[in-house]
Every structure is written in C-alpha cells, then in structure tokens.
Write a protein that holds these residues in place. Structure first.
Motif, short mmCIF file in Angstrom:
data_model
loop_
_atom_site.label_atom_id
_atom_site.label_comp_id
_atom_site.label_asym_id
_atom_site.label_seq_id
_atom_site.Cartn_x
_atom_site.Cartn_y
_atom_site.Cartn_z
N SER A 1 1.91 13.41 6.28
CA SER A 1 1.61 12.06 6.64
C SER A 1 2.71 10.75 7.02
O SER A 1 2.26 9.78 7.92
N PRO B 1 10.46 6.14 -3.12
CA PRO B 1 10.02 6.27 -1.67
C PRO B 1 10.56 5.23 -0.13
O PRO B 1 10.22 5.53 0.86
N PRO C 1 0.88 -1.61 -0.17
CA PRO C 1 -0.32 0.00 -0.11
C PRO C 1 0.94 0.92 -0.09
O PRO C 1 0.59 2.21 -0.52
N TYR C 2 1.94 1.16 0.36
CA TYR C 2 3.13 2.08 1.05
C TYR C 2 3.64 2.72 -0.85
O TYR C 2 3.04 3.81 -1.26
N SER D 1 1.50 3.90 -9.74
CA SER D 1 0.12 3.55 -10.26
C SER D 1 -0.22 1.96 -10.55
O SER D 1 -1.22 1.14 -10.57
N GLU E 1 2.23 1.27 -3.42
CA GLU E 1 0.94 2.10 -4.34
C GLU E 1 0.49 3.61 -4.72
O GLU E 1 0.21 3.97 -5.39
N LYS E 2 0.82 4.43 -2.81
CA LYS E 2 1.07 5.73 -3.52
C LYS E 2 2.19 6.13 -4.02
O LYS E 2 1.36 7.59 -4.58
N PHE E 3 2.66 5.75 -4.12
CA PHE E 3 3.63 6.32 -5.50
C PHE E 3 3.70 5.94 -7.13
O PHE E 3 4.22 6.66 -7.74
N ASN F 1 1.16 17.67 1.90
CA ASN F 1 0.91 16.57 2.25
C ASN F 1 0.66 14.97 2.61
O ASN F 1 1.02 13.97 3.78
N LEU F 2 1.67 14.59 1.81
CA LEU F 2 2.95 13.06 1.63
C LEU F 2 3.72 13.67 2.73
O LEU F 2 3.58 12.56 3.97
N ASP G 1 0.88 13.27 -7.40
CA ASP G 1 0.28 13.57 -6.73
C ASP G 1 1.15 13.40 -5.53
O ASP G 1 0.45 14.22 -4.70
N GLN G 2 2.38 12.72 -5.11
CA GLN G 2 3.29 12.94 -4.14
C GLN G 2 4.28 13.56 -4.16
O GLN G 2 5.13 14.30 -3.80
#
Lengths: 791, 345
Positions: free
Chosen positions: A666, A554, A524-525, A531, A527-529, A662-663, A636-637
């Motif tokens: 978090s 990451p 899941p981590y 896709s 996948e933030k970076f 935001n990243l 996004d990141q």
C-alpha cells in the motif's frame, strides 16, 4: 513598514546615506532589515510645460512640441496622443537614463530633430499605473497643473527613492510610523525634530452636525470626531500618491489617501465616513448586538460580531472598531461631507476581535500593540490640515471624549543598579540624563533620578525598561564582555538526556543512521498502526499534520519510503524521540525505533535476526542482566509469523518484526522491511550498573551437540534447557547450524549447538567435560524427543 | 688410521660446505643437514666409528670431529638464515597490493546533524558550567507564555504562532518554559541549559518548519550583568563559528528579557562569494545566530526570586546553526532524511 527616506527627511535632515542611517538605526534597535530603491538608476527627468503642439509635417501620427523647461525650451517630437498644449509633463533630457537602462539621445524623427522625450509611468518605473486616469496609463504622465517648471522630478516622483524596510517589534508600534522612526533618528543624531503641520484646533462642538456616544471608555479611551464639508472626492496630487505607493499603500482617492497618509506618517489609524450616510447623525461606539452584521470595505459580510466593538449609527454598525470601515458609509465620488474619526481603542480588544474575525489591517496591526492617546489628537489635526489643503472646509471644533491626558507614572532609577545590571562601571549620570532627554523622557529630578516616559512610549513600565533605553543608545558595542565568576561546580546532565545519548552512540556504532522525522502526522495513517485515541492538534496547519505520533516507526516508514523512491535501497535507520498517548490527558513517552531494509555494507541482508541482533547487543551495551524474551504476536501491520512482542520479566517493552507485505504494497514498497520499537522509559529503568567480570584463568573446552527435533520446537527452549540443566560448568551455548533438507525427515529439523565448558578454579579434564556433556545429551534426547546425531 | 679419519673429516667438511651452498631452499637444506648430521648421517657414522681409533689418538680426533660438526652447523645455520630471508623476500614481493582498491565496509552509523550540533552546543555550555535540564514538549499556556510575561492578547504572541491541543495546552513554541520550571524548583545560583524540539504553526518551506530544535540557557545569580551575557555568548559564537569571528550585539525585543539583544557574527561566506550578493547574509555582512537578554524582572518575580538577583537568558536555533555550519540551504533536508544527506555528517 516601509519608510521612504525622503519622507523621513521631512522631519529630520539626516546627514548620512540611507545605508549608513539604516545601520545606525539598527544599532539602537530599530529593526531595519534592508534598504530598497525605487525607480533605481533613473536620472535627468525634469518638469516641462508644453508651449505649443503642432502636427508633424511629414508624419500623421507624430506631433512636434515646444517644451518649456524654465531655463531652456526644447523641441520634442512625440507620438503620444494624450497630451495637449499647457500640460506639464516629465521630460527626459538628452543623456537621461530611463527604466531598463534606456539612454535618451538626440534623434531626428521624419526629418525633425527631437531633443528629449516625454515620459510615461512605465518609462519612469512607477508601479501604480492603475491609479492614473486611463489615458495616462499607456500615454505620457501628466503632472499636477501647479507643478513648478524645470525642476528635477526625482523627489516628487520618488525616482531613486531609498526605502528603509523595517520589521518592527511588537512593543514598538511607534516604529510603524515615519515620524516615530524620525524621533529615534533625532535621538541618534542629536538633531532637532520638525513637527508635522497640524490643523490649528479651534474651539467649538459639532452640534447639529454629528453626535458621538462612547459606551465604554475602557474599550475606547478616546474618540475624536471632526467634520469636513465641501469635499470633492478625486485623485490625490501625484506627490501623495507617489509617497503612499512607495510606503506600500495603494492610492485610492484624496480623502482615503489622507487617512492612509496620516496612518503611515504618524502611526495613527483614522477613518473617514461619508457623513451624509450616517443615519440619525449620531454614532455610538458599543459592543455589537446579537444578529448584527456589516459589509466591510473589503465587500465581505461580517455576521458573527459577538464581543466585537463597533461604530454604529441608528441602523447598525458602520465600522468594526479599530479594524475596518463599512461599505455603507464608504467615501465615494458623491461624498461631500466627511466625518473624520481618530480614536484610541483598547489594544487587547482589537487583537481579540481581529483574531476572531480573521482580518488584520494596517489599522488593527497598530491598535493591537497599544497606541498613545495623544496620537488621536495629532492624527485628527494632521488629516484636517491635509484635507484643508485639498480644499475641504473643516468645521470649527471637534468632539473629543478624553481632552486631558494623564501624565505617565514616573519611574525611579538607581544609577548603581543600572551600572551593575549592564556591567558598565564608568557610566555617568550625565550620560544617562542626556540619552533619556534625547529620547523624549522628562527628567524630573537627577538625584535621586526620577524620569517620566514620553506619552508615545506605551512600552515603558519599570526601571529595566528605562535601563534598556540607556543601554541601546549608550551602545551595546560599548558595553564590555566579561566572563562571569562563580563556583566551579561540575555541570550535571539530566539523566534521561544522558541515557538517550548513550543509546544514540550505541545505535550509530552498530551501523545505524539516525533519522529525525516529524512528530506530527496524518491521523488515518497513524490509525493503521495504532487503535487507541490519538492526541490531536486543534488548529493544525494542514489535516495531514493533525495528530501527534503515537509510535515512531510509522512516520519513519514514510521517510524510508521516500528514500526507496529515490533509489536509496539499503537503509538502516533509527530514531529516538517522543511519542504521544491520550490517557486522561495527553502523555509524552520516550521511544526508540529501528527500521531496516536491504543489505548491510558487509553483505548481510536485513532480516528478523539482524534486528534481533541489534536488540541483543543493546542488552549487552546497557548491561541489563536478565535477557529479554520474545513472544509470538499478531499485529495487522506485521508479518503474521515474523513478529514478536519484546518482554522483560513479563513486562512488555515493545515490538519487533517484519512488516506485512500488504502494508508495504500500500506504500509502494517492494522490498522487505523490519521494524523495532521499544520504550526508552522502560529501557532506562532496566539499564544496569556495569561491573567487570573476571577474565577466566583456565581454558575452555568446547563440545558440540547435533540433534534432530520436531520442526516447531523453538531452538531457544533447547538453549534455555541446557542453561538451566547443564550445571555450573556450562559457560556458553551457541547455535551454529539449523538445517532442514534431504538428510532430515519431513517436519523435523537438525540443530547443532556448541557448548563451552569452563571452570573458574581449574583446568577441566577431558573426563570431567565428557561426563557433563553426555548427561546433557541424554537429558536433551528425552526432554525434546530428539535424535542425537553423533558426528 | 687416525690420519685417514682426520682427512676424511676435512673432506667431509668441504663436501658439506659445497652441498650446503648448493641447497636452494630450506627443504633442500634440511635434507643436507639430515645427510650429514642426521642419525644416519655421514658425520654421525664417522663419529660412531671413533671406537676403532687408538686410545691415545682419540682425544685429538674427537676434538677435531666436534670442531667440524660445529663448523658444519654454523654454515648450515648461516645458509638457513640466508635462504629463509630470501624466501621471505619473495613472499613479500608476491604480496604486493593495489593501494587504489577501496577499503572494506565496516558498520558506519551516524548521528543526525541536528544531534551532532546539539551535542556540540551542549558541550560548549557545559564547559562554561551550565548544567543540562529538560522539559516536556506539551506545555501549558502558563509556562509557554504567561509566566514569560506574555499574557493573553499580548501582540507579541504573534511571534510564536502556536499549535494548540486545547485552550490551555499547546506544543511548546520555544524551550524557554524550562527556565520557569527549573527556577520554580530551585534557588540561585543557577546556570542551566535545556535542549529540545519546539513547534510553531509555520508552513514548511526552505527556511521554515513547524518543528525545530532550540537550546535555551540562562544564568541567575547576584550581580549577573549584560557584560556577562556578552562574554558568555561571544565565547559560544566563536567556539562554534571560529575564534576569528566578530560578534555584534544589536538591541531587540523579547517579552521575557529586558534589555533584549540579537547576536550576530560577521559573515564568513562573503569572502567566498565572488560575484553578486552573498547567498548567506544577503550582502548585509552580518548573520544573526541567536537571541538573548537580561531576564525580565517579571519572570524573576513569577518564581518569587528576591530582587537582588539578576540573570540573562538566551535561545539558540539549532537548525539555524547547522544550516550555517554545514552550508545547508534548505531546512527541509533535516526532516526529509535522505540517506545521501545523512551519510555526509
């Protein structure tokens, strides 16, 4: 494997201390990791029989015993309540040392002298108390009634017992037995090896008692069954319990203990069934049927037995072949007849089954490495001998599915080849023959040399296996050390590796610190970076290390974060390594990433431009002719206005930017972080061959341009314009000021450039420079709708 | 008339000397020079009046005047030399610095200690003629096990608990597959090493990690012997850990070598641990540094090498070498990347 030294000495009288013996064993390849001592330091404990036991005249809780130690009788005052007259007990004499260094002294207790002490298990540092009857757990240890009086109890109770701790290799299951280690010791010391006491085989079948059917001799090459009656299940004698415990197996009851004792001693797993509970008096060795299940001795239910070899009676499995027995036919206090199984199971089958069921037992550990079929016979007869000693009646005869064992294939050896392979020129045939005979090889002929390996060596298949035997007993230390001769060819280095080393050298030279992060991370981590699909591990140790990293930064960011939390706040990391992408199959790529945060030691703070500076320097260092270009990118990141993709001649090479607040929030990071990630594979394809540029002979001439343009006009476009329109005299363009403020109109910015002019042929005159410079100014003004600021 | 001029010249010299001596710095001295030798200087004025002196006296007076001028210039230069020397000395004195203040920061990147050790190990073997090859981190079961004489269900597989991507694909558990990959493509003589990351299904603790680095090496030729293995690996061990190390070879087991060996060096820490058991060797006096052996004929047959070739192979755990070399007691330090750790190398 734990080998009690005294047990080893049942078979060979080793003339060395345990430590020296351990080192000698190590030198021939028996992997003794260390020597451990049980009940260390306990001395002067003897067996004594309580002759009389009378109340203490002055104390209710004490009694006065007269203890017979053979040569003398001692008066001992005791508070123990579990002893009675004629019990044989361990006595610590005056001067004895007990657990914890306690020294026994002559004392007076309520007026009566006491000349020793009766010992409990704790005082002797025996760690199998729970095996003893409840009254003995806290009270005095009571010895078997046939124990001789007045003997030093150290050997029997395993006091000061030395344990050789082994970690045997996968090819030597024989080292998983005391006898197997003794065999190796006999070869080292050239001493005779004593055979274990075996039950003398008697003819007969077990007709009417039990029947055995083996469905596949491939899966179960040998199955030997013996039958014992008049069994009385109770505690084993103390000496056996002590030995089992010393070797690492808990004593349970006499029957089970015998099977475990033989397992340890000879390396042959055995199983004892309560014969009365075998339904139909017939067992079948076969593959499990669909939907069959069995409750094991470990109380667990095994219900997925597909492709598992089972021992079954009429109603279903009673044991998992070579792995574990079943609860239904377990030896219990009511058992009176025993079926003793000594079998040989297919090694691969046992390994597969044990992996599938997720259980490894002392039995499966041995079977999966391959055991010799002779072991089944010895094991069965050794256990029968011991059961007979314990009062059981062994029925005549046995069921044996493979009474004749084929001799192993003999192996031809070429002495010349052996000498060459080992590099020992003066190796003598007689030495070789002696070594091999000592190891139990049958030397069939000496010239040419043909040998037959002993049956217990399932690992010997071809000549090099025999050569190793010779080498290790000849002594690795006696083999010379030479440096190989050969052509002096230059040792080349893989081009990819060379390139990565160049990158490492460059990146560290600009002040970056190399990091090595984990290649595996949390899906899941990642996948933030990233896709696209990740490359996943099927059997991860933990879920957070299930995915192979698709990018470097990451996981690096996690390391950066740990550093920040440790108050390391100025960090400039790089990493070079593999990243993994899932295309048709998993693909490896090479990547380079940089993470910057905080200040550089010389004062600059990390920002987009320091990172871009790294990239520019990298381009120089790699001699890449065409510069990279940066293109606005939204990820996004990343910071929406501080992120760019890196391209070269239109091909994407990577990404560069400031990470999104935001990243960072978090991840509990409260300072700006810049990240860069680049494809090393592509970089390598761009890296140019370096050629020196001539050093200019004529001086340069510098002119500045200062102009006001629209805020959104990229300075890079102006530089590019000057470069392409300036003509051959323009050598370099540098931007030295970017300004927005009171003197500049809103939505505009002031830019200042320094242009250096130079000719390679002559010194330029003022007029020549001015002419070009003025033309450039004019063209810039119109191309960018710029207001020139004349200084 | 001419006598008066000559007298004047003499007195001018005296005067000049005294003025020059009085000048306390280079600026004052320059003024003096100007007063005397400048365009409107005293000597210049005197010389300008030379015309009023009778023809026959002129050479004598002129000569004298030139001598005086040279003398004055000499004195001026001497004085200047002296003054500039002393002013330099004053400047230098004023420039005294505090040696104890720290140096200024310069870019100071570092390689990871694992990279450093990898470089060192590779350099040593390159020096002995071993070329450097490489292979993938994602391997097939064939290269990682089967070609190395570790068939499915082989109990030795438990020596390499593996991370699988699917039934036949895994993360390599050692760099040994490169041996097969190189030998498949090329014929002996070969001296090759290969370095890189390997993975095992090990939980992370002070001595284990699911990720580590290995350098695999092998040599194949006609008549390569166990003695050669000993020579090459002793040389390696001594270059890494010191020329005075003792090197011990102990029989071991790897499915792809026969005979197999573990290489130990004598513990270099025992002497330092004054009390109790040595923390490095646990009192055993020897430290294992690598595993090796003569390449198993099975492996040479897999790549179709004729039977007259033999060779040795070895595997060096890089983390282990780094732990020993730098006195690190926890393997996790390599992967936690604490800046205070990394900066030390």
């Amino acid at each position: 494997m734990r080998v009690p030294f005294s047990w080893l000495n049942d078979f060979i009288k080793i003339p060395d201390s345990p430590e020296v013996a351990a080192e000698k064993l190590r030198q021939v390849g028996v992997p003794v990791t260390h020597v451990e001592y049980l009940s260390a330091g306990i001395t002067q404990v003897f067996s004594g029989r309580i002759e009389t036991l009378t109340p203490h005249p002055n104390a209710d809780r004490l009694r006065v015993a007269l203890v017979d130690l053979g040569k003398e009788k001692l008066q001992i005052v005791t508070g123990a309540s579990n002893v009675a007259a004629s019990d044989i007990i361990p006595v610590a004499r005056v001067g004895a040392t007990l657990a914890g260094g306690k020294i026994i002294q002559e004392t007076k207790l309520r007026g009566l002298p006491s000349l020793g002490m009766m010992c409990s298990a704790d005082e002797l540092a025996l760690d199998f108390k729970e095996y003893l009857p409840p009254t003995q757990r806290e009270g005095v240890l009571i010895l078997d009634s046939d124990t001789p009086i007045g003997i030093d109890l150290a050997p029997m109770l395993g006091l000061r017992e030395a344990i050789l701790v082994l970690e045997p290799f996968a090819n030597r299951p024989d080292y998983l037995s005391i006898y197997g280690v003794a065999r190796e010791a006999a070869a080292i010391y050239h001493l005779p090896l004593k055979n274990p006491d075996l039950y003398a085989a008697t003819p007969g079948t077990l007709d009417g008692k039990i029947q055995v059917t083996v469905e596949s001799s491939q899966e179960s090459p040998r199955y030997i069954a013996r039958y014992a009656s008049q069994v009385k299940v109770n505690a084993s004698p103390l000496w056996m319990a002590v030995r089992l415990n010393a070797a690492g197996i808990r004593p349970i009851n006499n029957v089970v203990d015998v099977t475990n004792y033989v397992l340890l001693e000879l390396g042959q797993p055995l199983h004892a069934f309560d014969c009365s509970r075998i339904q139909g008096k017939r067992i079948v060795v076969r593959q499990a049927k669909p939907n069959e299940k069995m409750v094991g001795l470990d109380e667990k239910t095994y219900d997925s037995l597909q492709n598992i070899l089972v021992i079954a009676d009429e109603t279903g499995p009673v044991a998992l072949g070579g792995i574990m027995g079943g609860k239904r036919t377990e030896i219990s206090e009511t058992t009176t007849e025993v079926l003793l199984e000594a079998a040989n199971f297919n090694a691969g089958l046992v390994r597969r089954s044990s992996l599938k069921l997720g259980i490894r037992t002392e039995s499966s550990r041995r079977f999966e490495k391959g055991l010799d079929p002779i072991g089944a016979d010895w094991g069965s007869r050794r256990a029968s001998f011991l059961l007979q000693q314990f009062g059981c009646q062994i029925a005549d005869g046995a069921i044996d599915t493979q009474p004749a064992i084929p001799k192993p294939q003999e192996i031809g050896l070429n002495l010349q080849k052996m000498k060459k392979l080992l590099g020992v020129a003066d190796l003598e045939l007689s030495q070789v023959v002696n070594i091999l005979k000592g190891l139990g090889f049958e030397v069939r002929t000496e010239d040419p040399l043909f040998v037959g390996p002993p049956l217990f060596r399932c690992d010997i298949h071809e000549d090099v296996d025999v050569i190793e035997e010779v080498a290790r007993h000849y002594g690795y230390s006696h083999i010379p050390a030479t440096l190989p001769a050969g052509m002096l060819l230059p040792a080349t280095v893989d081009a990819e590796e060379t390139f990565e080393e160049t990158l490492r050298t460059f990146l560290s030279s600009v002040g970056l610190l190399e990091m090595l992060s984990y290649s595996l991370g949390d899906p899941p981590y990642f996948e933030k970076f990233y896709s696209r699909p990740l490359v996943l591990i099927q059997n991860p140790l933990t879920e957070d290390r299930k995915a192979l990293r698709p990018l470097l930064y990451p996981e690096m960011l996690m390391n950066l974060r740990r550093n920040l939390h440790l108050k390391n706040t100025h960090l400039h990391f790089f990493e070079i390594g593999k990243t993994f992408e899932k295309l048709a199959g998993p693909q490896e790529k090479r990547s380079l990433a940089v993470l910057l945060t905080g200040d550089f030691p010389w004062g600059t703070s990390s920002n987009f431009y320091t990172l871009k500076g790294v990239l520019e320097r990298l381009w120089q260092a790699l001699h890449i002719e065409t510069p990279f270009t940066l293109h606005e990118e939204t990820k996004d990141q990343f910071h929406p206005f501080r992120c760019a993709s890196i391209r070269h001649k239109g091909h994407g090479l990577g990404i560069l930017g400031e990470l999104h607040p935001n990243l960072l929030r978090s991840l509990d990071i409260d300072q700006r972080v810049m990240a860069l990630e680049l494809s090393v594979d592509q970089l390598q394809s761009l890296a140019g061959r370096f050629k020196m540029k001539p050093i200019p002979l004529y001086p340069e001439s510098r002119r500045d341009i200062s102009m006001i343009v629209e805020e959104r006009v990229p300075a890079g476009e102006i530089i590019e314009f000057i470069r392409s329109h300036g003509g051959t005299l323009v050598e370099g363009i540098k931007i030295f000021d970017v300004y927005q403020g009171p003197q500049v109109p809103a939505n505009k910015k002031s830019l200042a450039f320094a242009i250096t002019y130079r000719s390679l042929e002559k010194t330029l005159t003022d007029e020549e420079v001015t002419q070009v410079h003025e033309r450039i100014q004019k063209e810039l003004a119109s191309a960018f709708d710029a207001t020139l600021r004349i200084a | 008339m001419s006598e008066a001029v000559l007298d004047k010249l003499d007195s001018l010299l005296d005067e000049a000397k005294s003025k020059i001596t009085k000048a306390q710095d280079e600026k004052e001295l320059e003024e003096v020079r100007h007063q005397i030798l400048g365009k409107k200087g005293e000597l210049t004025a005197l010389l300008r009046n030379l015309g009023s002196i009778p023809q026959d006296k002129r050479p004598a007076v002129g000569k004298k005047a030139n001598e005086i001028k040279l003398q004055i210039e000499q004195v001026l230069d001497d004085r200047l030399q002296k003054l500039s020397q002393s002013s330099l000395e004053i400047r230098l004195q004023n420039e005294r610095i505090d040696y104890s203040l720290p140096g200024e920061s310069l870019p100071s990147g570092r390689l990871h200690p694992i990279s450093e050790v990898l470089r060192e190990v590779k350099d040593i073997f390159r020096g002995m003629g071993f070329e450097v090859a490489r292979g993938p981190e994602i391997e097939t079961d064939y290269y990682n096990f089967e070609a190395l004489n570790i068939p499915p269900d082989h109990p030795a597989r438990e020596m390499w608990d593996s991370l699988y991507l699917d039934e036949k694909t895994l993360l390599r558990t050692h760099t040994s597959p490169v041996q097969i990959r190189v030998m498949e493509k090329r014929k002996p003589p070969l001296r090759v090493i290969s370095a890189g990351k390997c993975y095992r299904r090990d939980a992370v603790d002070a001595t284990h990690c699911f990720q580590f680095h290995q350098v695999e090496g092998f040599m194949v030729d006609e008549e390569v012997s166990f003695a050669d293995l000993k020579g090459v690996l002793s040389t390696f061990a001594r270059l890494v850990f010191g020329q005075d190390r003792q090197v011990k070879f102990v029989p071991s087991y790897f499915p792809f070598t026969e005979p197999s060996v573990e290489v130990y060096i004598d513990c270099f820490n025992c002497a330092q641990s004054s009390t109790g058991k040595c923390s490095l060797c646990g009192g055993e006096k020897w430290i294992e540094v690598l595993g090796a052996g003569m390449i198993h004929p099975f492996v040479l047959r897999v790549v179709d090498y004729p039977a007259h070739y033999s060779g040795f192979a070895f595997g060096v755990g890089i983390e282990r070498i780094a732990l020993l070399k730098y006195g690190i007691n926890d393997i996790r330090l390599f992967y936690e990347n604490d800046e205070r750790f990394l900066r030390q190398f």
